[in-house]
Design a protein around this motif. Structure first.
Motif, short mmCIF file in Angstrom:
data_model
loop_
_atom_site.label_atom_id
_atom_site.label_comp_id
_atom_site.label_asym_id
_atom_site.label_seq_id
_atom_site.Cartn_x
_atom_site.Cartn_y
_atom_site.Cartn_z
N GLU A 115 0.82 -1.21 0.00
CA GLU A 115 0.00 0.00 0.00
C GLU A 115 0.86 1.26 0.00
N LEU A 116 2.01 1.22 0.69
CA LEU A 116 2.91 2.36 0.64
C LEU A 116 3.47 2.54 -0.78
N PHE A 117 3.74 1.42 -1.45
CA PHE A 117 4.20 1.48 -2.84
C PHE A 117 3.13 2.14 -3.71
N THR A 118 1.86 1.77 -3.50
CA THR A 118 0.78 2.37 -4.28
C THR A 118 0.60 3.84 -3.92
N GLY A 119 0.89 4.18 -2.65
CA GLY A 119 0.84 5.58 -2.26
C GLY A 119 1.82 6.43 -3.05
N GLU A 120 2.99 5.86 -3.38
CA GLU A 120 3.94 6.57 -4.24
C GLU A 120 3.35 6.79 -5.63
N ILE A 121 2.62 5.80 -6.12
CA ILE A 121 1.97 5.95 -7.43
C ILE A 121 0.91 7.04 -7.36
N ALA A 122 0.18 7.10 -6.23
CA ALA A 122 -0.88 8.11 -6.09
C ALA A 122 -0.31 9.52 -6.10
N ARG A 123 0.95 9.68 -5.69
CA ARG A 123 1.57 11.01 -5.75
C ARG A 123 1.71 11.48 -7.19
N ILE A 124 1.86 10.53 -8.11
CA ILE A 124 1.99 10.87 -9.52
C ILE A 124 0.63 11.08 -10.16
N SER A 125 -0.30 10.14 -9.88
CA SER A 125 -1.61 10.21 -10.52
C SER A 125 -2.62 9.43 -9.71
N ARG A 126 -3.71 10.08 -9.34
CA ARG A 126 -4.78 9.39 -8.64
C ARG A 126 -5.39 8.30 -9.51
N ARG A 131 -6.15 2.52 -10.93
CA ARG A 131 -5.98 1.41 -11.87
C ARG A 131 -5.09 0.33 -11.28
N PHE A 132 -4.05 0.74 -10.56
CA PHE A 132 -3.16 -0.24 -9.94
C PHE A 132 -3.91 -1.04 -8.87
N ASN A 133 -4.69 -0.34 -8.04
CA ASN A 133 -5.47 -1.03 -7.00
C ASN A 133 -6.47 -2.00 -7.61
N ILE A 134 -7.16 -1.57 -8.66
CA ILE A 134 -8.14 -2.46 -9.31
C ILE A 134 -7.44 -3.70 -9.85
N ALA A 135 -6.30 -3.48 -10.51
CA ALA A 135 -5.56 -4.63 -11.06
C ALA A 135 -5.10 -5.57 -9.95
N ILE A 136 -4.58 -5.00 -8.86
CA ILE A 136 -4.07 -5.82 -7.75
C ILE A 136 -5.20 -6.63 -7.13
N TYR A 137 -6.31 -5.98 -6.79
CA TYR A 137 -7.40 -6.68 -6.13
C TYR A 137 -8.08 -7.68 -7.06
N TYR A 193 8.50 14.25 -9.68
CA TYR A 193 7.10 13.84 -9.75
C TYR A 193 6.30 14.86 -10.54
N GLU A 194 5.29 14.40 -11.23
CA GLU A 194 4.31 15.31 -11.78
C GLU A 194 3.54 15.91 -10.62
N SER A 195 2.84 16.99 -10.88
CA SER A 195 2.08 17.61 -9.79
C SER A 195 1.09 16.62 -9.23
N ALA A 196 1.03 16.54 -7.91
CA ALA A 196 0.16 15.58 -7.25
C ALA A 196 -1.29 15.93 -7.50
N PRO A 197 -2.17 14.95 -7.53
CA PRO A 197 -3.58 15.23 -7.76
C PRO A 197 -4.18 16.01 -6.61
N ARG A 338 -7.51 6.19 1.18
CA ARG A 338 -6.36 6.46 2.04
C ARG A 338 -5.19 7.02 1.24
N GLN A 339 -4.91 6.40 0.10
CA GLN A 339 -3.74 6.78 -0.68
C GLN A 339 -3.87 8.17 -1.27
N VAL A 340 -5.10 8.57 -1.60
CA VAL A 340 -5.33 9.91 -2.14
C VAL A 340 -5.35 10.95 -1.02
N GLN A 341 -5.88 10.58 0.13
CA GLN A 341 -6.09 11.54 1.20
C GLN A 341 -4.81 11.85 1.97
N TYR A 342 -3.91 10.87 2.09
CA TYR A 342 -2.74 11.04 2.94
C TYR A 342 -1.45 10.94 2.14
N ARG A 343 -0.39 11.50 2.70
CA ARG A 343 0.92 11.50 2.06
C ARG A 343 2.00 11.17 3.09
#
Length: 405
Positions: A115-126, A131-137, A193-197, A338-343
């Motif tokens: 989840e922390l790894f996905t949080g890094e992805i969320a910093r780039i793009s929500r 999409r990563f979460n959907i694929a993983i689950y 990083y691109e601008s965070a969402p 969680r990943q979108v709301q927190y950093r």
């Protein structure tokens, strides 16, 4: 990078779920007592309650490298278990149970690091994180419940070494793929990083929060909601399958079919989360409503059909798939919220407490299901699961701790 990490998770989970399917398969076949279901689950969930400490330890570490280390540990544990089976007189079942207990801590570290790894992805793009979460689950549903767990249940009484060997091969494959992902990540580590969402208006990003603020937090990503939904799910999960399977002429085959139905629902369920994340609170409420409706339908089947009948079995296959779909969709919504709301450290903190609360809810739910005798008559357990889901719905109105730096 994302593809290799997802493929590594797919390989790793394939073996782990084969092993996980052995225990309920042995219970359905009468080789193990029903009490082993909550015992194994209790060991795992007690460990999971230390998630805040694990998240604190991992928050400044590279989550990709942590995942590589977990795969290496699992592979070594499998090798040791197989060596004990083939070189000593210890009964294979004892070695297998010992392996399950030793390896039970691995999912705790993997879940937090993933989840922390996905949080890094969320910093780039929500959207990329979703999409990563959907694929993983979806992969968890497909490889776990649809393929690996039914296979494990079929191997339960005849080929324990084969289950361990499959897990060893899967762990080695996961190790190689995750290492490839870590290397890919290192090549772009210096890129900005691109601008965070921008978070939703009612879901601002936070750095850290006090324990009291965490306990009072609401919304889909809050620890309290995670704990209540885990409890609601675990009261009936597993026990319902045993209730249906034990009344059938071939319990092992019936259980495998029910696990396949769960897998179909769990594979399709994450895709239901895509529209639900347009507004996390509204989406979570709709998914909880669908979950309660599925529980109500299961209750009607329990009250109106006869034990061991084809009608009951057919309905349970359908409803098990529906229930599994709502559970997995809710999990995607919770994780993405969680990943979108927190950093940063705030994300590690909320991930840790959410996993800990889910573990506590799972522990309470597992033993409550056993105490209520859901495997014999699911009525009381279904009612309790629905009530707890309603309590979770009441905590979905988002509140947030004050912003901290």
């Amino acid at each position: 990078m994302r593809r290799y990490m997802a493929a590594g998770l797919l390989a790793s989970l394939s073996g782990s779920f084969v092993v996980a399917g052995v225990i309920p398969g042995a219970v359905a076949a009468g080789a193990l007592s029903i009490v082993w279901l909550p015992v194994i689950q209790s060991v795992e969930t007690i460990e999971d309650m230390s998630s805040p400490a694990v998240a604190r330890l991992l928050r400044d570490k590279d989550p990709g490298r942590v995942l590589v280390a977990c795969e290496a540990f699992d592979a070594l544990a499998c090798i040791l278990a197989l060596a004990l089976i083939y070189t000593t007189s210890i009964h294979p079942a004892i070695v297998f149970i010992a392996y399950v207990l030793v390896a039970s801590a691995i999912p705790l570290v993997v879940d937090v690091a993933e989840e922390l790894f996905t949080g890094e992805i969320a910093r780039i793009s929500r959207g990329e994180a979703l999409r990563f979460n959907i694929a993983i689950y979806a992969m968890i549903g497909f490889t776990g419940s649809l393929v690996a767990k039914p296979l494990g249940s079929l191997l339960a009484t005849a080929a324990l070494p084969a289950a361990l060997a499959i897990n060893l091969c899967a762990s080695l494959a996961g190790l190689l793929l995750r290492r490839r992902s870590v290397r890919s990540l290192s090549t772009i580590a210096g890129a900005p990083y691109e601008s965070a969402p921008s978070p939703e208006p009612d879901e601002p990003a936070h750095a850290t929060a006090s324990w009291g603020e965490i306990a009072r937090a609401a919304g889909p990503g809050s620890p309290v909601v995670s704990g209540l939904l885990a409890c609601s799910t675990t009261v009936v999960t597993g026990y319902l399958a045993q209730w249906v399977a034990h009344a059938m002429p071939h319990p092992g085959r019936a259980l495998a079919a029910l696990l396949v139905a769960t897998g179909i629902g769990a594979t399709a369920g994450p895709y239901l989360a895509r529209p639900a994340t347009t507004n996390f609170t509204t989406g979570a409420r709709l998914l909880l409503t669908a979950r309660i409706a599925a529980l109500g339908a299961i209750l009607a089947v329990a009250l109106t059909t006869s034990a061991g009948s084809t009608v009951r079995f057919a309905w349970m296959l359908l409803l098990t798939a529906c229930f599994g779909a709502t559970v997995m969709a809710s999990s995607v919504v919770q994780a993405t919220a969680r990943q979108v709301q927190y950093r940063g450290h705030g994300l590690a903190q909320m991930v840790g407490w959410s996993h800990s609360a889910a573990a506590a809810g799972t522990l309470v739910g597992a033993w409550s299901g056993l105490a209520l005798g859901v495997q014999r008559s699911p009525v009381a357990g279904i009612l309790l699961a629905a009530v707890v889901a309603l309590l979770a719905m009441a905590r979905l109105s988002p509140t947030s701790p004050p912003h901290r730096t």
